[in-house]
Design a protein around this motif. Structure first.
Motif, PDB file in Angstrom:
ATOM      1  N   THR A 260       0.880  -1.292   0.055  1.00 12.86           N
ATOM      2  CA  THR A 260      -0.098   0.019   0.024  1.00 12.86           C
ATOM      3  C   THR A 260       0.797   1.368  -0.227  1.00 12.86           C
ATOM      4  OG1 THR A 260      -0.344   0.085   2.383  1.00 12.86           O
ATOM      5  CG2 THR A 260      -1.744  -1.226   1.273  1.00 12.86           C
ATOM      6  N   ALA A 261       1.954   1.273   0.512  1.00  8.80           N
ATOM      7  CA  ALA A 261       2.848   2.434   0.499  1.00  8.80           C
ATOM      8  C   ALA A 261       3.540   2.904  -0.716  1.00  8.80           C
ATOM      9  CB  ALA A 261       3.817   2.139   1.863  1.00  8.80           C
ATOM     10  N   SER A 262       3.753   4.160  -1.077  1.00  3.37           N
ATOM     11  CA  SER A 262       4.367   4.477  -1.800  1.00  3.37           C
ATOM     12  C   SER A 262       4.966   5.984  -1.708  1.00  3.37           C
ATOM     13  CB  SER A 262       3.382   4.864  -3.388  1.00  3.37           C
ATOM     14  OG  SER A 262       2.214   5.454  -3.028  1.00  3.37           O
ATOM     15  N   VAL A 263       6.091   6.578  -2.218  1.00  2.00           N
ATOM     16  CA  VAL A 263       6.579   7.849  -2.030  1.00  2.00           C
ATOM     17  C   VAL A 263       6.539   8.363  -3.275  1.00  2.00           C
ATOM     18  CG1 VAL A 263       8.599   8.895  -1.227  1.00  2.00           C
ATOM     19  CG2 VAL A 263       8.061   6.864   0.015  1.00  2.00           C
ATOM     20  N   ASP A 264       6.073   9.698  -3.475  1.00  2.00           N
ATOM     21  CA  ASP A 264       6.009  10.469  -4.626  1.00  2.00           C
ATOM     22  C   ASP A 264       7.414  10.663  -4.961  1.00  2.00           C
ATOM     23  OD1 ASP A 264       6.046  12.906  -6.246  1.00  2.00           O
ATOM     24  OD2 ASP A 264       3.910  12.453  -6.113  1.00  2.00           O
ATOM     25  N   PRO A 265       7.991  10.324  -6.266  1.00  2.00           N
ATOM     26  CA  PRO A 265       9.603  10.836  -6.424  1.00  2.00           C
ATOM     27  C   PRO A 265       9.708  12.223  -6.639  1.00  2.00           C
ATOM     28  CG  PRO A 265       8.189   9.913  -8.399  1.00  2.00           C
ATOM     29  CD  PRO A 265       7.317  10.026  -7.389  1.00  2.00           C
ATOM     30  N   SER A 266       8.811  12.903  -6.897  1.00  2.00           N
ATOM     31  CA  SER A 266       9.245  14.694  -6.757  1.00  2.00           C
ATOM     32  C   SER A 266       8.864  15.296  -5.439  1.00  2.00           C
ATOM     33  CB  SER A 266       8.343  15.291  -7.769  1.00  2.00           C
ATOM     34  OG  SER A 266       6.962  14.980  -7.750  1.00  2.00           O
ATOM     35  N   THR A 267       7.913  14.878  -4.476  1.00  2.93           N
ATOM     36  CA  THR A 267       7.921  15.699  -3.545  1.00  2.93           C
ATOM     37  C   THR A 267       8.040  14.976  -2.297  1.00  2.93           C
ATOM     38  OG1 THR A 267       5.476  14.712  -3.417  1.00  2.93           O
ATOM     39  CG2 THR A 267       5.455  16.549  -4.507  1.00  2.93           C
ATOM     40  N   SER A 268       8.415  13.624  -2.312  1.00  6.26           N
ATOM     41  CA  SER A 268       8.755  12.657  -1.472  1.00  6.26           C
ATOM     42  C   SER A 268       7.616  12.477  -0.237  1.00  6.26           C
ATOM     43  CB  SER A 268      10.064  13.210  -0.439  1.00  6.26           C
ATOM     44  OG  SER A 268      11.065  13.148  -1.397  1.00  6.26           O
ATOM     45  N   ILE A 269       6.320  12.848  -0.930  1.00  5.61           N
ATOM     46  CA  ILE A 269       4.948  12.604   0.041  1.00  5.61           C
ATOM     47  C   ILE A 269       5.018  10.985   0.200  1.00  5.61           C
ATOM     48  CG2 ILE A 269       2.627  12.746   0.111  1.00  5.61           C
ATOM     49  CD1 ILE A 269       3.114  15.676  -1.137  1.00  5.61           C
ATOM     50  N   LEU A 270       4.662  10.724   1.341  1.00 11.22           N
ATOM     51  CA  LEU A 270       4.318   9.097   1.894  1.00 11.22           C
ATOM     52  C   LEU A 270       2.934   9.235   1.640  1.00 11.22           C
ATOM     53  CD1 LEU A 270       4.843   6.499   2.586  1.00 11.22           C
ATOM     54  CD2 LEU A 270       4.823   6.890   5.193  1.00 11.22           C
ATOM     55  N   ARG A 271       2.511   8.232   0.697  1.00  6.84           N
ATOM     56  CA  ARG A 271       0.876   8.104   0.571  1.00  6.84           C
ATOM     57  C   ARG A 271       0.671   6.409   0.909  1.00  6.84           C
ATOM     58  NH1 ARG A 271       1.888  11.325  -3.982  1.00  6.84           N
ATOM     59  NH2 ARG A 271       0.558  13.398  -3.641  1.00  6.84           N
ATOM     60  N   ILE A 272      -0.422   6.223   1.484  1.00  5.28           N
ATOM     61  CA  ILE A 272      -1.008   4.752   1.756  1.00  5.28           C
ATOM     62  C   ILE A 272      -2.257   4.695   0.915  1.00  5.28           C
ATOM     63  CG2 ILE A 272      -1.589   3.160   3.726  1.00  5.28           C
ATOM     64  CD1 ILE A 272       1.340   4.250   3.694  1.00  5.28           C
ATOM     65  N   ALA A 273      -2.295   3.677   0.069  1.00  2.00           N
ATOM     66  CA  ALA A 273      -3.667   3.506  -0.641  1.00  2.00           C
ATOM     67  C   ALA A 273      -4.559   2.929   0.450  1.00  2.00           C
ATOM     68  CB  ALA A 273      -3.133   2.343  -1.522  1.00  2.00           C
ATOM     69  N   CYS A 274      -5.817   3.217   0.215  1.00  2.00           N
ATOM     70  CA  CYS A 274      -6.917   2.872   0.851  1.00  2.00           C
ATOM     71  C   CYS A 274      -8.141   2.920   0.342  1.00  2.00           C
ATOM     72  CB  CYS A 274      -6.856   3.786   2.247  1.00  2.00           C
ATOM     73  SG  CYS A 274      -7.398   5.234   1.781  1.00  2.00           S
ATOM     74  N   SER A 275      -9.159   2.195   0.933  1.00  2.33           N
ATOM     75  CA  SER A 275     -10.360   2.046   0.247  1.00  2.33           C
ATOM     76  C   SER A 275     -10.969   3.597  -0.057  1.00  2.33           C
ATOM     77  CB  SER A 275     -11.407   1.246   1.203  1.00  2.33           C
ATOM     78  OG  SER A 275     -12.655   1.584   0.766  1.00  2.33           O
ATOM     79  N   ARG A 276     -11.806   3.754  -1.220  1.00  2.95           N
ATOM     80  CA  ARG A 276     -12.346   4.999  -1.417  1.00  2.95           C
ATOM     81  C   ARG A 276     -13.486   5.318  -0.728  1.00  2.95           C
ATOM     82  NH1 ARG A 276     -10.177   7.002  -6.167  1.00  2.95           N
ATOM     83  NH2 ARG A 276      -9.004   5.471  -7.498  1.00  2.95           N
ATOM     84  N   ASP A 277     -13.936   4.426   0.192  1.00  4.58           N
ATOM     85  CA  ASP A 277     -14.846   4.750   1.329  1.00  4.58           C
ATOM     86  C   ASP A 277     -14.375   5.394   2.476  1.00  4.58           C
ATOM     87  OD1 ASP A 277     -16.874   3.004  -0.122  1.00  4.58           O
ATOM     88  OD2 ASP A 277     -16.372   1.297   1.010  1.00  4.58           O
ATOM     89  N   ILE A 278     -13.116   5.218   2.684  1.00  2.00           N
ATOM     90  CA  ILE A 278     -12.296   6.059   3.589  1.00  2.00           C
ATOM     91  C   ILE A 278     -11.626   7.355   2.973  1.00  2.00           C
ATOM     92  CG2 ILE A 278     -10.141   6.082   5.015  1.00  2.00           C
ATOM     93  CD1 ILE A 278     -10.232   3.283   5.173  1.00  2.00           C
TER      94      ILE A 278
END
Length: 529
Positions: A260-278
């Motif tokens: 689920t985890a990814s880091v944006d290569p340009s901004t280094s923001i850490l994002r976690i994939a989640c349900s669109r209900d969340i």
């Protein structure tokens, strides 16, 4: 200074009827107020449907008031010390690195250090560190009979039982209010039961980091162990963050984060994939990564687990702790701090820290809390590694000294979680079988000698038919003081707080101290003069 309190008379005498009543009051209060564990299971269910109370003592344990106050005062200095250690790359490379230090012989430490070194070379996206700390102490009986406090260890990752220790302190106050403990001791008075607000204090540290990140709608990530039984020590922080600061939490394991985890290569923001209900976008941004796992080698069974840890470290999110701060909590660092001039470097060096330096009195107070310790790899000057012995395969001076003093020592490796140390009679045979190249991974520490005392220990059964009768035992109690520090950036400022305490009590004959590993029970402080 000495205490006039007679520890040998503790716990007070109760009749069987009184003991049974107190046990009933305590057990039902624990269950009603969330002093809980999930019961042992081969696999924990996704949605828990049962719980047992955590192990606890029936009475609070006596602790001299002036030493309790001293331990709390010391925490502010320790917060600053370990923050500065974590910001000193050169020092950590030398002590813990895979080229010069402990990482050469400890694969786990070496893996973490190499990943951190590569991330440094690439350029770290987030200069700030957050530490939630706990400094652990035992009372020590000096040769003249005076009492002092001596540090057992300083914890920089996944410091546990802050929430449950607040609840057991409340349990003991409840027993005082309802029964007066049957007037069994004049020390059992309201003013001797200190307040404990760990939940508010620890959550405030996490909120401080979240606010420093400064993105509305970002969440805090709790990195947790699979099948975690100790969730009731973690959830209250989540509830406090939501209720007091409107900060939402997401909980995931390393295995889940690999997906689920990814880091944006340009901004280094850490994002976690989640349900669109969340979240309609399908992901959440993370402000702070809070590790309640990741401190033991078995939590990294594959290279992919290290890859996930380094992915999180690469991000812009504030880590609690960073890899640097995790390494700073190493036992080897604790040993090096006892060497001449090292504390002064971190606390009183004006060329490094200017007006942020601390006084000689601060340094001396910290030194008073140290027991004598040394590395098994040191030479006769007790400062430098014994390189000749390493090359020749002969015994280092540190090993020979440990053999001679074995009955008064504990050997500690760089491992967290309890059950890893070697004590007294077992030391000589252990040294016989310790490969020379692994000696650098161990330190020898003189044993602390607590006063003789006792308590009633209560552990829950896993079924209704199992007894919960209190067991009277000779005990040893360990005091932990919590603190947090947010630090880093160009000026290396340290914002820190001391926020609360815990007590863990074990049978006198048990060498280890972990509650989660079954050696100890949770306890609280009774202040005595």
């Amino acid at each position: 200074m000495t205490s006039s309190f007679d520890f040998t008379i503790w716990p007070p005498t109760l009749t069987n009827s009184q003991l049974e009543t107190l046990t009933l009051l305590a057990s039902t209060s624990a269950l009603a107020n969330g002093l809980l564990y999930l019961p042992p299971a081969e696999k924990q269910p996704n949605i828990p449907s049962a719980a047992i109370h955590a192990p606890f003592s029936l009475f609070p344990s006596p602790f001299p008031r002036y030493l309790f106050d001293k331990a709390r005062r010391l925490q502010n200095t320790y917060n600053i010390l370990y923050a500065r250690i974590a910001m000193d790359d050169e020092f950590l490379d030398k002590v813990m690195g895979a080229e010069e230090g402990l990482g050469k012989v400890d694969d786990f430490i070496g893996q973490l250090w190499r990943g951190w070194k590569q991330l440094r070379d690439d350029g770290l996206a987030q200069p700030l560190h957050l530490g939630l700390f706990r400094s652990d102490y035992l009372l020590h009986t000096e040769s003249g009979g005076d009492l002092s406090i001596k540090q057992v260890e300083f914890n920089t990752i996944s410091v546990s039982f802050g929430c449950l220790s607040q609840k057991v302190a409340a349990l003991h106050r409840y027993l005082l209010q309802t029964s007066g403990y049957y007037q069994s001791s004049p020390s059992l008075r309201k003013e001797n039961f200190p307040s404990n607000q760990n939940i508010v204090g620890l959550a405030s540290g996490l909120a401080e980091a979240h606010n420093a990140y400064g993105v509305v709608g970002a969440r805090i990530l709790f990195v947790v162990q699979p099948g975690e039984r100790n969730i009731f020590d973690q959830r209250p922080l989540e509830y406090q963050l939501l209720e007091e600061y409107s900060i939402q939490i997401i909980r995931q394991t390393f295995d889940e984060l690999a997906e689920t985890a990814s880091v944006d290569p340009s901004t280094s923001i850490l994002r976690i994939a989640c349900s669109r209900d969340i979240e309609p976008s399908g992901f959440v941004e993370i402000s702070t990564v809070y590790y309640r796992s990741g401190y033991m080698p078995h939590e990294y069974p594959t290279s992919g687990h290290y890859t996930t840890r380094f992915l999180l470290e690469r991000s812009k999110a504030i880590k609690c702790p960073t890899i640097a701060l995790q390494l700073a909590g190493g036992k080897k660092v604790q040993e090096v701090l006892t060497q001449p001039g090292v504390l002064e470097r971190f606390l009183t060096d004006e060329t490094r820290y200017g007006k942020g330096v601390l006084s000689v009195e601060n340094v001396n107070e910290l030194k008073e809390s140290f027991m004598s310790m040394w590395g098994l790899d040191v030479g006769e000057d007790m400062l430098l590694p014994d390189l000749e012995a390493t090359v020749a395969g002969t015994e280092h001076y540190g090993v020979r000294k440990a053999r001679k003093a074995a009955l008064s020592l504990v050997l500690k490796p760089q491992r967290e979680g309890g059950g890893n140390n070697v004590y007294k009679e077992a030391i000589k045979s252990f040294l016989d079988n310790l490969p020379p190249q692994e000696r650098q991974a161990w330190i020898a520490m003189e044993l602390i000698h607590p006063p003789e005392t006792g308590n009633y220990l209560i552990r829950a059964g896993t079924t209704q038919s199992e007894s919960q009768a209190p067991v009277k035992a000779e005990t040893v109690s360990e005091l932990g003081i919590y603190g947090w520090a947010l630090f880093g950036g160009l000026n290396k400022n340290v914002k820190e707080r001391e926020v609360g305490w815990l007590v863990r009590t074990k049978g006198k004959d048990s060498d280890e101290g972990g509650v989660a590993t079954g050696f100890s029970v949770l306890d609280s402080v009774l202040l005595v003069d």
